[in-house]
Design a protein around this motif. Sequence first.
Motif, PDB file in Angstrom:
ATOM      1  N   CYS A  80      15.711 -44.222   4.447  1.00 55.16           N
ATOM      2  CA  CYS A  80      15.718 -42.803   4.118  1.00 55.16           C
ATOM      3  C   CYS A  80      14.421 -42.128   4.540  1.00 55.16           C
ATOM      4  CB  CYS A  80      15.960 -42.599   2.625  1.00 55.16           C
ATOM      5  SG  CYS A  80      14.682 -43.250   1.557  1.00 55.16           S
ATOM      6  N   TYR A  81      14.479 -40.819   4.654  1.00 54.87           N
ATOM      7  CA  TYR A  81      13.328 -39.984   4.968  1.00 54.87           C
ATOM      8  C   TYR A  81      13.623 -38.559   4.499  1.00 54.87           C
ATOM      9  CZ  TYR A  81       9.767 -37.452   7.547  1.00 54.87           C
ATOM     10  OH  TYR A  81       8.714 -36.636   7.881  1.00 54.87           O
ATOM     11  N   ASN A  82      12.828 -38.077   3.570  1.00 49.90           N
ATOM     12  CA  ASN A  82      12.956 -36.709   3.049  1.00 49.90           C
ATOM     13  C   ASN A  82      14.386 -36.370   2.606  1.00 49.90           C
ATOM     14  OD1 ASN A  82      10.239 -36.231   3.366  1.00 49.90           O
ATOM     15  ND2 ASN A  82      10.457 -35.052   5.240  1.00 49.90           N
ATOM     16  N   VAL A  83      14.889 -37.136   1.677  1.00 55.74           N
ATOM     17  CA  VAL A  83      16.261 -36.923   1.196  1.00 55.74           C
ATOM     18  C   VAL A  83      16.310 -36.726  -0.325  1.00 55.74           C
ATOM     19  CG1 VAL A  83      17.415 -38.096   3.100  1.00 55.74           C
ATOM     20  CG2 VAL A  83      16.629 -39.432   1.139  1.00 55.74           C
ATOM     21  N   GLU A  84      15.301 -36.036  -0.860  1.00 52.79           N
ATOM     22  CA  GLU A  84      15.232 -35.879  -2.313  1.00 52.79           C
ATOM     23  C   GLU A  84      16.500 -35.247  -2.903  1.00 52.79           C
ATOM     24  OE1 GLU A  84      12.609 -32.813  -4.064  1.00 52.79           O
ATOM     25  OE2 GLU A  84      12.070 -32.348  -2.001  1.00 52.79           O
ATOM     26  N   LYS A  85      17.186 -34.413  -2.149  1.00 53.39           N
ATOM     27  CA  LYS A  85      18.395 -33.756  -2.654  1.00 53.39           C
ATOM     28  C   LYS A  85      19.584 -34.713  -2.739  1.00 53.39           C
ATOM     29  CE  LYS A  85      17.148 -29.231  -0.889  1.00 53.39           C
ATOM     30  NZ  LYS A  85      17.498 -28.138   0.019  1.00 53.39           N
ATOM     31  N   PHE A  86      19.541 -35.814  -1.998  1.00 49.58           N
ATOM     32  CA  PHE A  86      20.709 -36.681  -1.878  1.00 49.58           C
ATOM     33  C   PHE A  86      20.498 -38.111  -2.356  1.00 49.58           C
ATOM     34  CE2 PHE A  86      20.461 -33.679   1.693  1.00 49.58           C
ATOM     35  CZ  PHE A  86      21.543 -32.864   1.364  1.00 49.58           C
ATOM     36  N   ILE A  87      19.258 -38.565  -2.497  1.00 44.26           N
ATOM     37  CA  ILE A  87      19.009 -39.986  -2.736  1.00 44.26           C
ATOM     38  C   ILE A  87      19.550 -40.459  -4.083  1.00 44.26           C
ATOM     39  CG2 ILE A  87      16.653 -39.735  -3.648  1.00 44.26           C
ATOM     40  CD1 ILE A  87      17.938 -42.496  -1.269  1.00 44.26           C
TER      41      ILE A  87
ATOM     42  N   LYS B 117      22.195 -39.404  -5.675  1.00 41.59           N
ATOM     43  CA  LYS B 117      23.650 -39.548  -5.517  1.00 41.59           C
ATOM     44  C   LYS B 117      23.976 -40.830  -4.754  1.00 41.59           C
ATOM     45  CE  LYS B 117      27.772 -37.068  -4.119  1.00 41.59           C
ATOM     46  NZ  LYS B 117      28.344 -35.819  -3.617  1.00 41.59           N
ATOM     47  N   HIS B 118      23.182 -41.136  -3.742  1.00 41.02           N
ATOM     48  CA  HIS B 118      23.372 -42.380  -2.978  1.00 41.02           C
ATOM     49  C   HIS B 118      23.176 -43.601  -3.879  1.00 41.02           C
ATOM     50  CE1 HIS B 118      23.081 -45.382   0.166  1.00 41.02           C
ATOM     51  NE2 HIS B 118      21.898 -45.726  -0.311  1.00 41.02           N
ATOM     52  N   ILE B 119      22.097 -43.616  -4.626  1.00 40.44           N
ATOM     53  CA  ILE B 119      21.815 -44.739  -5.527  1.00 40.44           C
ATOM     54  C   ILE B 119      22.941 -44.892  -6.542  1.00 40.44           C
ATOM     55  CG2 ILE B 119      20.268 -45.575  -7.337  1.00 40.44           C
ATOM     56  CD1 ILE B 119      17.971 -44.161  -5.736  1.00 40.44           C
ATOM     57  N   ASP B 120      23.354 -43.795  -7.150  1.00 37.88           N
ATOM     58  CA  ASP B 120      24.439 -43.838  -8.138  1.00 37.88           C
ATOM     59  C   ASP B 120      25.732 -44.367  -7.524  1.00 37.88           C
ATOM     60  OD1 ASP B 120      22.650 -42.773  -9.952  1.00 37.88           O
ATOM     61  OD2 ASP B 120      23.464 -40.730  -9.815  1.00 37.88           O
TER      62      ASP B 120
ATOM     63  N   PRO C 259       9.899 -40.460  -2.659  1.00 44.01           N
ATOM     64  CA  PRO C 259       9.223 -41.653  -3.203  1.00 44.01           C
ATOM     65  C   PRO C 259       9.178 -41.690  -4.734  1.00 44.01           C
ATOM     66  CG  PRO C 259       7.971 -40.775  -1.372  1.00 44.01           C
ATOM     67  CD  PRO C 259       9.045 -39.774  -1.689  1.00 44.01           C
ATOM     68  N   GLU C 260       8.975 -40.548  -5.364  1.00 42.22           N
ATOM     69  CA  GLU C 260       8.941 -40.506  -6.830  1.00 42.22           C
ATOM     70  C   GLU C 260      10.305 -40.849  -7.427  1.00 42.22           C
ATOM     71  OE1 GLU C 260       7.680 -38.013  -4.914  1.00 42.22           O
ATOM     72  OE2 GLU C 260       5.543 -38.221  -5.341  1.00 42.22           O
ATOM     73  N   ILE C 261      11.354 -40.355  -6.813  1.00 41.61           N
ATOM     74  CA  ILE C 261      12.717 -40.651  -7.276  1.00 41.61           C
ATOM     75  C   ILE C 261      12.994 -42.147  -7.127  1.00 41.61           C
ATOM     76  CG2 ILE C 261      15.178 -40.258  -6.829  1.00 41.61           C
ATOM     77  CD1 ILE C 261      14.305 -37.385  -5.873  1.00 41.61           C
ATOM     78  N   LEU C 262      12.578 -42.726  -6.013  1.00 40.49           N
ATOM     79  CA  LEU C 262      12.791 -44.157  -5.783  1.00 40.49           C
ATOM     80  C   LEU C 262      12.000 -45.008  -6.764  1.00 40.49           C
ATOM     81  CD1 LEU C 262      12.746 -44.242  -1.885  1.00 40.49           C
ATOM     82  CD2 LEU C 262      14.739 -44.402  -3.398  1.00 40.49           C
ATOM     83  N   LYS C 263      10.772 -44.630  -7.054  1.00 42.49           N
ATOM     84  CA  LYS C 263       9.957 -45.380  -8.018  1.00 42.49           C
ATOM     85  C   LYS C 263      10.602 -45.357  -9.401  1.00 42.49           C
ATOM     86  CE  LYS C 263       5.588 -44.571  -5.648  1.00 42.49           C
ATOM     87  NZ  LYS C 263       4.310 -43.840  -5.696  1.00 42.49           N
ATOM     88  N   LYS C 264      11.106 -44.208  -9.808  1.00 39.36           N
ATOM     89  CA  LYS C 264      11.774 -44.082 -11.104  1.00 39.36           C
ATOM     90  C   LYS C 264      13.029 -44.951 -11.151  1.00 39.36           C
ATOM     91  CE  LYS C 264      13.750 -40.690 -14.251  1.00 39.36           C
ATOM     92  NZ  LYS C 264      14.111 -39.293 -14.454  1.00 39.36           N
ATOM     93  N   ALA C 265      13.825 -44.923 -10.089  1.00 44.10           N
ATOM     94  CA  ALA C 265      15.037 -45.745 -10.018  1.00 44.10           C
ATOM     95  C   ALA C 265      14.682 -47.219 -10.074  1.00 44.10           C
ATOM     96  CB  ALA C 265      15.825 -45.429  -8.753  1.00 44.10           C
TER      97      ALA C 265
END
Length: 64
Positions: free
Chosen positions: A9-16, A18-21, A45-51
Amino acid sequence: MRFGIISCCYNVEKFIQKHIDSVWSQKGCEFIHYIVDDGSSDKTPEILKKACQQLGNNFMVLLN
């Protein structure tokens, strides 16, 4: 059966999230999910760290 899923991924804060879920909603299989972030400059990166904290050892993040 155990297998790995690799997502890039790269700059996908709006979609990441939903992808993980979507990946983690799969039933009947055992897997490890790897996500490689290629230096995003948004909040990805912050969303990924939280996940990573929430999902445990079956979720790995590589921040490039």
